[in-house]
Design an enzyme around this catalytic site. Structure first.
Site, PDB file in Angstrom:
ATOM      1  N   SER A  12      15.073  19.719 -17.974  1.00  0.00           N
ATOM      2  CA  SER A  12      13.857  20.646 -18.199  1.00  0.00           C
ATOM      3  C   SER A  12      14.258  21.553 -19.053  1.00  0.00           C
ATOM      4  O   SER A  12      15.314  22.082 -19.194  1.00  0.00           O
ATOM      5  CB  SER A  12      13.525  21.320 -16.782  1.00  0.00           C
ATOM      6  OG  SER A  12      12.403  22.076 -16.819  1.00  0.00           O
ATOM      7  N   LYS A  22      -3.931  -4.364 -39.090  1.00  0.00           N
ATOM      8  CA  LYS A  22      -2.477  -4.069 -39.259  1.00  0.00           C
ATOM      9  C   LYS A  22      -1.907  -3.015 -38.326  1.00  0.00           C
ATOM     10  O   LYS A  22      -1.025  -3.249 -37.843  1.00  0.00           O
ATOM     11  CB  LYS A  22      -2.273  -4.142 -40.777  1.00  0.00           C
ATOM     12  CG  LYS A  22      -2.535  -5.197 -41.641  1.00  0.00           C
ATOM     13  CD  LYS A  22      -2.003  -5.152 -43.183  1.00  0.00           C
ATOM     14  CE  LYS A  22      -2.877  -4.253 -43.917  1.00  0.00           C
ATOM     15  NZ  LYS A  22      -2.314  -4.171 -45.265  1.00  0.00           N
ATOM     16  N   HIS A  24       0.940  -1.217  -0.001  1.00  0.00           N
ATOM     17  CA  HIS A  24      -0.003  -0.074  -0.081  1.00  0.00           C
ATOM     18  C   HIS A  24       0.827   1.210  -0.199  1.00  0.00           C
ATOM     19  O   HIS A  24       0.532   2.371   0.449  1.00  0.00           O
ATOM     20  CB  HIS A  24      -0.885   0.013   1.289  1.00  0.00           C
ATOM     21  CG  HIS A  24      -1.710  -1.194   1.318  1.00  0.00           C
ATOM     22  ND1 HIS A  24      -2.945  -1.446   0.780  1.00  0.00           N
ATOM     23  CD2 HIS A  24      -1.537  -2.361   2.225  1.00  0.00           C
ATOM     24  CE1 HIS A  24      -3.383  -2.630   1.278  1.00  0.00           C
ATOM     25  NE2 HIS A  24      -2.426  -3.213   2.160  1.00  0.00           N
TER      26      HIS A  24
END
Length: 430
Positions: free
Chosen positions: A280, A327, A158
């Site tokens: 960045s 395809k 968790h």
């Protein structure tokens, strides 16, 4: 555009409708083209074996197909809007170079079995690549699991700290996952490995085609026997191939998620190779894990391809033009998926762990489960041991090495059984 294979006298071709029907088919067929040429050569051999082509005609066709393949590789022959699709381009080239001999190449076949055989050959190639990449990833993970087996790493459930784990366990998990993925790719390849050439439009032809010969010549494992099933299987085997790919890319997504978390300042467990990061455009301080984020995103393309093919298959038996759209779906899925997987082995070889940060993230609560099991082993009912171990007063710190060594259930840190995984991987490679 060259004359359409199906065009008949007195039938006007509306270019808008033709453009809609052809779409980007001729561009997509660039992926298949060399496989289509190879299948055309095998088909020509089969025609010669039943007397439709002479020995000299076969030799001429094979020669021109070889030249066409070389020209395509060199870029001197380009599939473009001069042609309706790759199939018609091959026939047009043979007619241009060989006249009536070239016009005989389509005897006993349809564009339906042409695309089927090219698709299966293409998918065999891609599934072999998938198996190889998965095996390589598993091999890297096993090497690092052995080398770093005792290095402590927090284990999470968790996204909360749970128990003491190890790099050995982390690497072994990905090793076994990618061994399984390689097995699935191998098994799917074997399932796809059937020859549909000679089924024509799904109902066979009134010629004794030597389908056993084309099966052997094209390296297929078996003949796809029922002519009508050859058409019914279209879409079905593409789905199976995409599902094998998705199994590997799904694991890649979760692995990339781990690395995304572990490289953040909040975790600080690992540093990526510099070439796997970018800067960045505005923030000079940033190095961003763009590569692993795009690896994580690649599953979306694979899942989209699967969904597109699946939704095309609400069809009765026989061929339907709907299937043309399959395809693009498989090309995009395998292009994006294999592209991402291809970068993974070197990433895993070269990432660097930060042991001090990993050890600092181990807090006393993470030994509570060990304590509960130890108390149960001494004879306490597990629920009593559980309640006792839940008392923070019992969390007096712990030794990660001792915790890992004591975890002796098979597959846990104290008994990783990497040798078993190596044997499975060796069997796949052999």
């Amino acid at each position: 555009m060259t004359d359409l294979l199906w065009q008949k006298p007195g039938v006007r071709v509306d270019q808008r409708i033709q453009q809609f029907c052809a779409g980007d088919d001729v561009i997509l067929d660039r992926e298949f083209f060399l496989f289509d040429i190879r299948a055309s050569a095998a088909h020509a051999e089969g025609l010669q074996r039943i007397g439709i082509l002479s020995t000299d005609e076969l030799a001429a066709i094979r020669r021109e197909l070889d030249v066409l393949a070389d020209d395509f590789r060199a870029g001197t022959f380009v599939l473009d809007d001069r042609y309706e699709d790759g199939h018609s381009a091959i026939e047009a080239r043979l007619v241009e170079r060989l006249g009536d001999t070239g016009r005989r190449i389509h005897t006993g076949r349809s564009r339906n079995d042409q695309v089927l055989v090219a698709t299966r050959l293409w998918l065999k190639d891609r599934l072999a690549t998938l198996q190889s990449l998965c095996g390589e990833v598993a091999g890297v993970a096993l090497e690092r699991a052995q080398a770093e087996r005792d290095m402590p790493l927090p284990g999470y459930t968790h996204l909360q700290r749970a128990v003491v784990s190890s790099l050995g366990m982390w690497w072994a998990a990905w090793a076994e996952g990618f061994v399984d993925n390689a097995m699935r790719a191998r098994d799917t390849l074997a399932w796809v490995d059937a020859n549909p050439l000679g089924s024509a439009a799904g109902y066979g032809v009134n010629l004794p085609l030597d389908r056993d010969h084309t099966t052997a010549a094209l390296g297929f494992g078996r003949l796809q026997v029922a002519a009508t099933y050859a058409q019914l299987s279209r879409g079905k085997f593409e789905l199976a191939a995409i599902e094998a790919l998705s199994s590997a890319v799904l694991d890649l997504r979760r692995l990339a998620w781990d690395l995304s978390l572990f490289t953040s300042a909040e975790f600080g467990f690992v540093a990526l190779p510099s070439q796997y990061t970018t800067g960045s455009s505005i923030m000079p301080n940033k190095r961003n894990p763009d590569v692993i984020e795009l690896m994580r995103a690649s599953y979306a393309s694979v899942a989209a391809g699967r969904a597109e093919v699946e939704h095309l298959l609400s069809l009765p038996s026989g061929y339907h033009r709907d299937l043309q759209f399959s395809k693009g779906a498989i090309f995009h899925a395998f292009g994006r998926g294999l592209g991402a997987l291809g970068l993974l082995p070197d990433l895993l070889r070269n990432l660097e762990w930060k042991p001090d940060a990993m050890r600092a993230a181990l807090d006393p609560s993470m030994y509570a489960t060990d304590l509960a099991v130890d108390l149960a082993r001494e004879g306490k009912p597990f629920r009593d041991a559980y309640r006792e171990a839940a008392d923070p007063a019992r969390w007096s710190g712990g030794d990660p090495a001792a915790s890992l060594t004591a975890r002796v259930s098979p597959g846990a840190a104290g008994d990783l059984r990497l040798d078993v995984l190596r044997e499975r991987l060796s069997a796949l490679i052999d």
